[in-house]
Design a protein around this motif. Structure first.
Motif, PDB file in Angstrom:
ATOM      1  N   ASP A 264      -3.118  -0.621  -7.830  1.00 27.19           N
ATOM      2  CA  ASP A 264      -4.571  -0.406  -7.941  1.00 27.19           C
ATOM      3  C   ASP A 264      -4.926   1.072  -7.782  1.00 27.19           C
ATOM      4  O   ASP A 264      -5.882   1.561  -8.385  1.00 27.19           O
ATOM      5  CB  ASP A 264      -5.358  -1.283  -6.964  1.00 27.19           C
TER       6      ASP A 264
ATOM      7  N   LEU B 180      -4.200   2.594 -11.089  1.00 24.54           N
ATOM      8  CA  LEU B 180      -5.180   2.086 -12.050  1.00 24.54           C
ATOM      9  C   LEU B 180      -6.538   2.757 -11.828  1.00 24.54           C
ATOM     10  O   LEU B 180      -7.219   3.152 -12.783  1.00 24.54           O
ATOM     11  CB  LEU B 180      -5.324   0.567 -11.903  1.00 24.54           C
ATOM     12  N   ASP B 181      -6.923   2.899 -10.572  1.00 25.16           N
ATOM     13  CA  ASP B 181      -8.216   3.513 -10.257  1.00 25.16           C
ATOM     14  C   ASP B 181      -8.256   4.959 -10.752  1.00 25.16           C
ATOM     15  O   ASP B 181      -9.271   5.412 -11.298  1.00 25.16           O
ATOM     16  CB  ASP B 181      -8.447   3.457  -8.741  1.00 25.16           C
TER      17      ASP B 181
ATOM     18  N   VAL C 296      -7.396   3.007  -2.685  1.00 24.44           N
ATOM     19  CA  VAL C 296      -8.612   3.207  -3.473  1.00 24.44           C
ATOM     20  C   VAL C 296      -9.760   3.483  -2.515  1.00 24.44           C
ATOM     21  O   VAL C 296      -9.926   2.784  -1.522  1.00 24.44           O
ATOM     22  CB  VAL C 296      -8.907   1.947  -4.317  1.00 24.44           C
ATOM     23  N   ARG C 297     -10.516   4.518  -2.790  1.00 19.51           N
ATOM     24  CA  ARG C 297     -11.609   4.878  -1.896  1.00 19.51           C
ATOM     25  C   ARG C 297     -12.857   4.049  -2.199  1.00 19.51           C
ATOM     26  O   ARG C 297     -13.091   3.648  -3.339  1.00 19.51           O
ATOM     27  CB  ARG C 297     -11.932   6.377  -2.020  1.00 19.51           C
ATOM     28  N   PRO C 298     -13.649   3.793  -1.139  1.00 23.24           N
ATOM     29  CA  PRO C 298     -14.851   2.974  -1.343  1.00 23.24           C
ATOM     30  C   PRO C 298     -15.846   3.635  -2.297  1.00 23.24           C
ATOM     31  O   PRO C 298     -15.884   4.865  -2.415  1.00 23.24           O
ATOM     32  CB  PRO C 298     -15.465   2.866   0.058  1.00 23.24           C
TER      33      PRO C 298
ATOM     34  N   TYR D  24      -2.267  -4.336  -4.474  1.00 22.65           N
ATOM     35  CA  TYR D  24      -3.088  -3.541  -3.557  1.00 22.65           C
ATOM     36  C   TYR D  24      -2.290  -2.346  -3.039  1.00 22.65           C
ATOM     37  O   TYR D  24      -1.121  -2.461  -2.711  1.00 22.65           O
ATOM     38  CB  TYR D  24      -3.480  -4.467  -2.410  1.00 22.65           C
TER      39      TYR D  24
ATOM     40  N   PRO E 204       5.305  -0.940  -0.370  1.00 26.00           N
ATOM     41  CA  PRO E 204       3.854  -1.078  -0.530  1.00 26.00           C
ATOM     42  C   PRO E 204       3.414  -2.538  -0.598  1.00 26.00           C
ATOM     43  O   PRO E 204       2.370  -2.892  -0.080  1.00 26.00           O
ATOM     44  CB  PRO E 204       3.552  -0.363  -1.854  1.00 26.00           C
ATOM     45  N   THR E 205       4.199  -3.398  -1.263  1.00 29.41           N
ATOM     46  CA  THR E 205       3.893  -4.829  -1.262  1.00 29.41           C
ATOM     47  C   THR E 205       4.940  -5.524  -0.399  1.00 29.41           C
ATOM     48  O   THR E 205       6.131  -5.260  -0.523  1.00 29.41           O
ATOM     49  CB  THR E 205       3.914  -5.417  -2.678  1.00 29.41           C
ATOM     50  N   LYS E 206       4.472  -6.393   0.468  1.00 31.55           N
ATOM     51  CA  LYS E 206       5.342  -6.994   1.486  1.00 31.55           C
ATOM     52  C   LYS E 206       5.909  -8.335   1.014  1.00 31.55           C
ATOM     53  O   LYS E 206       5.362  -8.964   0.101  1.00 31.55           O
ATOM     54  CB  LYS E 206       4.562  -7.229   2.784  1.00 31.55           C
ATOM     55  N   PRO E 207       6.950  -8.802   1.674  1.00 30.85           N
ATOM     56  CA  PRO E 207       7.552 -10.095   1.314  1.00 30.85           C
ATOM     57  C   PRO E 207       6.690 -11.296   1.690  1.00 30.85           C
ATOM     58  O   PRO E 207       5.709 -11.174   2.416  1.00 30.85           O
ATOM     59  CB  PRO E 207       8.851 -10.116   2.129  1.00 30.85           C
TER      60      PRO E 207
ATOM     61  N   LYS F  93      -1.401  -5.332  10.963  1.00 35.73           N
ATOM     62  CA  LYS F  93      -0.362  -5.056   9.965  1.00 35.73           C
ATOM     63  C   LYS F  93       0.861  -4.380  10.569  1.00 35.73           C
ATOM     64  O   LYS F  93       1.506  -3.552   9.914  1.00 35.73           O
ATOM     65  CB  LYS F  93      -0.926  -4.177   8.831  1.00 35.73           C
TER      66      LYS F  93
ATOM     67  N   LEU G 124      -3.428   4.065   7.429  1.00 32.87           N
ATOM     68  CA  LEU G 124      -3.874   3.885   6.039  1.00 32.87           C
ATOM     69  C   LEU G 124      -2.976   4.695   5.108  1.00 32.87           C
ATOM     70  O   LEU G 124      -2.839   5.907   5.273  1.00 32.87           O
ATOM     71  CB  LEU G 124      -5.331   4.344   5.910  1.00 32.87           C
TER      72      LEU G 124
ATOM     73  N   PHE H 130       0.629  -8.363 -12.023  1.00 31.07           N
ATOM     74  CA  PHE H 130      -0.473  -8.307 -11.068  1.00 31.07           C
ATOM     75  C   PHE H 130      -0.654  -6.875 -10.570  1.00 31.07           C
ATOM     76  O   PHE H 130       0.319  -6.188 -10.236  1.00 31.07           O
ATOM     77  CB  PHE H 130      -0.188  -9.241  -9.890  1.00 31.07           C
ATOM     78  N   ILE H 131      -1.914  -6.454 -10.518  1.00 33.31           N
ATOM     79  CA  ILE H 131      -2.237  -5.123  -9.996  1.00 33.31           C
ATOM     80  C   ILE H 131      -2.249  -5.200  -8.469  1.00 33.31           C
ATOM     81  O   ILE H 131      -3.209  -5.687  -7.872  1.00 33.31           O
ATOM     82  CB  ILE H 131      -3.618  -4.649 -10.512  1.00 33.31           C
TER      83      ILE H 131
END
Lengths: 255, 500
Positions: free
Chosen positions: A158, A161-162, A122-124, A154, A60-63, A39, A117, A151-152
């Protein structure tokens, strides 16, 4: 830790300081293949009004290199150039339907950034989560969305939302109200008329409602409302004003 | 040819219930329904690359009358027919060929319903079963339009037309797309039924590819892993059993709760992996922890990059053991083990640009393209499943990425709403995959990630069997993503995969 994260979410508006003039433009993205591990590639784009090339990698969201993007951001105080453009941070990128010619630049000496990171992840499930303790208080949450999207995403939507779902699960029984917002006021940006359909507000609220129910909140306790009074969670927008109208607000009232 | 000879000559080592190895007059590799064999706690099978091992928690199982091993329908099949122990609980094309050579169309494996290219073809002819015999593919018939879990039709956002139909089933007046009950036939490899502790594990409560919490089992109300079916059409093993019982086993009545519980108990106790390599020896020797025992005792659902063991670090010891230890290995053993350890590192560390792949580059937000390695998706410790499950379009079934497959049907998908984010409005595909479940154009070609264990026992690979061998898998990825693997890296990855 969870409580700490929750408290940080409660940095209510208005906390947005426009010390730096925000930028908002539509353009085609260019990918620079800086190989500095996973990444690590750079995302660049030029404001058509000025021709200035910006680095929007921090979004946070890429092209998508096949599509135009809506860029909303501010110049970063850190002027270090890792990618070959002026760094925008905070910044949001929304992928639009408009087609672009894909283009890949070689690294040309730029290193890019090693991936770290992000804090908003969101944690596992296998990691223990600290639950909310009584007495429970009213919880307020905000989930941000990209332009014309429900769309939620990543590592941004999220995460919020979590936090919402975990709080709702902890304080059950509760009454949960959800209000969606869409950016319906038209604006000309880089010669493109931008306006979201009013129905998107409802769609966003429905997505959040469905997610809450899927995670085990009884459907009868989740209600979509026209709007919610009071502040939204400004931290979800990192000090940017223009994405604020694309959100869902949630109020969780313990019984 | 050599491989076939080796297989034919190979002796099956049948290990007793208490783990004491004893060579017996071994039963046939093929498990026929109703044989009544005891399934031992440890069961080994030779294959081209070495020895596969199956471990059954809790000791041996009497298979007599057990619903996994017993035919209850008129076609004479049981679950074991398509989930053979020697094939890592899947079905290799080699085994299918052998059964045809032995029994022809009489073998229950070649039941007309899905063991032939179409039930309306003359069943006695080999050509009518060519997809199973030559490619290891079972016919999967899906309702069109799709139906939700409650059986309610879903309104798709695309139209589908048959472009080419060598199976004849998609244009068949009784079974085809224009029949009274429109069906669409696609052809897929049976998925292995073992190691379910990992396949069912959930690392996160969300499917980032769907942007939603994980699907909920309507029977229990609990979230379920998305790593189960190729097209995600059912959420649980119990639902899968019911689906298979009616579609593949020809059961005339529903499986009862007790049968389902017994099958679940067996499947969830079973671990499968390659145990011995014919060149490198035991995969859990000299500090390495390959093989099924590690699967049996380890925690599932751990993200290799965040809290779990790095993916395929089971073989790290072979890189790090002292030179004095390596000096005791034969040159062949040393070469192989070092290659496997390098392959594991290449798998984790060699990054490449992943582009135009729905489920990765859209709609999640990773960007298109994104630089990452194999563990971006194959991220679960010990298994290489996806901790954040969901379906991905590698392009194995969609043009222009798919290899030519004149034996498979070809469909034209026309998106009626928004175009597909990577293919545009029209897509040519041999298997729409997840889109047959959701009815969404954006899901065309998306298929659930497959387990990577026991690969040596169950060629060919990918959901449509398009990679004949492990090298074919690497070559596909190399072509698809222009990775730039060196010849050494390709061989290292092949050696890694054959040791899993």
């Amino acid at each position: 830790m969870i409580r700490g994260a929750f408290l940080s979410l409660l940095a209510f508006a208005p906390a947005v300081e426009d010390s730096v003039k925000p930028l908002r433009f539509v353009a085609c993205p260019v990918y620079r293949d800086t190989d500095n591990g996973r990444k690590s590639g750079c995302w660049l784009t030029s404001d058509p009004a000025t021709g200035v090339r910006y680095d929007v990698t921090a979004a946070p969201t890429k092209p998508d290199w096949n599509h135009a993007i809506l860029v909303e951001g501010k110049l970063s105080a850190d002027a270090t150039d890792h990618c070959g453009g002026r760094v925008l941070e905070p910044v949001r990128v929304s992928v639009l339907e408009g087609a672009c010619t894909r283009h890949l630049l070689p690294a040309e000496g730029y290193k890019g950034r090693r991936f770290a990171l992000p804090e908003r992840n969101v944690r596992p499930l296998y990691q223990a989560r600290k639950q909310q303790q009584k007495p429970f208080v009213e919880g307020r949450f905000t989930i941000p969305f990209d332009y014309r999207s429900s769309f939620i995403s990543y590592q941004i939507s999220d995460y919020y939302l979590d936090a919402t779902i975990n709080y709702a699960l902890d304080v059950q029984p509760a009454v949960i109200e959800i209000a969606g917002t869409a950016q319906t006021r038209p604006a000309m940006v880089s010669g493109v008329r931008l306006a979201e359909d009013a129905a998107l507000a409802r769609s966003r609220a429905e997505v959040v409602r469905k997610a809450l129910i899927l995670r085990g909140i009884p459907a009868q306790r989740v209600r979509i409302v026209e709007r919610l009074p009071g502040p939204f969670v400004a931290a979800a927008f990192d000090g940017l004003n223009s994405p604020v109208d694309r959100r869902v607000d949630i109020r969780i009232r313990p019984e | 040819m050599l491989a076939r000879g080796l297989l034919a000559a190979a002796a099956t080592v049948f290990v007793g219930a208490v783990g004491v190895a004893q060579i017996r007059q071994e039963p046939d590799r093929w498990w026929n329904p109703g044989e009544g064999r005891i399934f031992p706690a440890t069961l080994d099978y030779q294959n081209e690359n070495g020895t596969l091992r199956l471990l059954l928690d809790g000791g041996p199982l009497k298979t007599e009358g057990h619903p996994f091993f017993t035919a209850s329908g008129p076609n004479g099949r049981a679950c074991v027919t398509c989930h053979q122990p020697a094939d890592a609980m899947s079905l290799s094309a080699e085994s299918a060929r052998r059964q045809w050579d032995r029994n022809g169309a009489r073998d229950p494996l070649f039941a007309a319903s899905d063991g032939s290219n179409c039930p309306s073809l003359p069943q006695a002819e080999r050509a009518s079963h060519s997809l199973l015999i030559d490619h290891g593919l079972i016919r999967i018939a899906r309702h069109w339009p799709p139906r939700d879990l409650g059986g309610k039709p879903i309104k798709p956002d695309f139209r589908i037309d048959v472009v080419r139909d060598p199976s004849t089933c998609n244009t068949d007046p009784r079974y085809g797309l224009t029949s009274a009950t429109p069906m669409l036939s696609v052809f897929r490899r049976p998925r292995p039924v073992a190691n379910f502790k990992y396949i069912e594990a959930m690392g996160f409560a969300y499917d980032p590819k769907a942007g939603m919490p994980l699907q909920v089992d309507p029977e229990t109300g609990k979230p379920v892993s998305g790593n189960l079916m190729a097209d995600g059409r059912v959420p649980t093993l119990a639902a899968q059993m019911r689906d298979a019982a009616s579609a593949h086993l020809g059961f005339l009545k529903q499986m009862d709760a007790q049968d389902i519980a017994r099958i679940l108990d067996f499947e969830r106790r079973l671990y499968v992996a390659q145990q011995q390599d014919r060149t490198g020896g035991a995969v859990d020797a000299d500090g390495a922890i390959g093989g099924p025992r590690t699967l049996q005792v380890s925690q599932p659902g751990r993200l290799g990059s965040d809290g779990g063991a790095p993916v395929w670090s089971e073989f790290e010891a072979w890189e790090k053991v002292p030179e004095a230890t390596k000096a005791k290995w034969s040159p062949e053993v040393r070469k192989f083990r070092e290659s496997v350890a390098r392959g594991a590192r290449v798998f984790r560390e060699k990054t490449f640009l992943i582009s135009d792949t729905a489920g990765i580059n859209s709609p999640i937000g990773f960007g298109n393209p994104v630089r990452n390695s194999c563990v971006f998706c194959h991220n679960m410790s010990y298994m290489g499943m996806d901790v954040a499950p969901g379906q991905v379009d590698l392009g194995t079934t969609n043009q222009p990425f798919a290899d030519p497959a004149p034996h498979l049907p070809l469909f034209r998908v026309t998106c009626l709403g928004k175009p597909h984010p990577h293919y545009g409005r029209t897509i040519l595909t041999s298997d729409p995959g997840y889109a047959l479940t959701t009815g969404r154009c954006a899901d065309v070609g998306r298929i659930t990630l497959q387990t990577m264990r026991g690969l040596s026992a169950r060629a060919p690979y990918f959901s449509n069997g398009s990679a004949r061998d492990l090298r074919g898998v690497i070559d596909y990825y190399e072509r698809r993503y222009t990775i730039g693997y060196s010849e050494q890296e390709k061989q290292d990855l092949v050696n890694l995969m054959r040791a899993l």
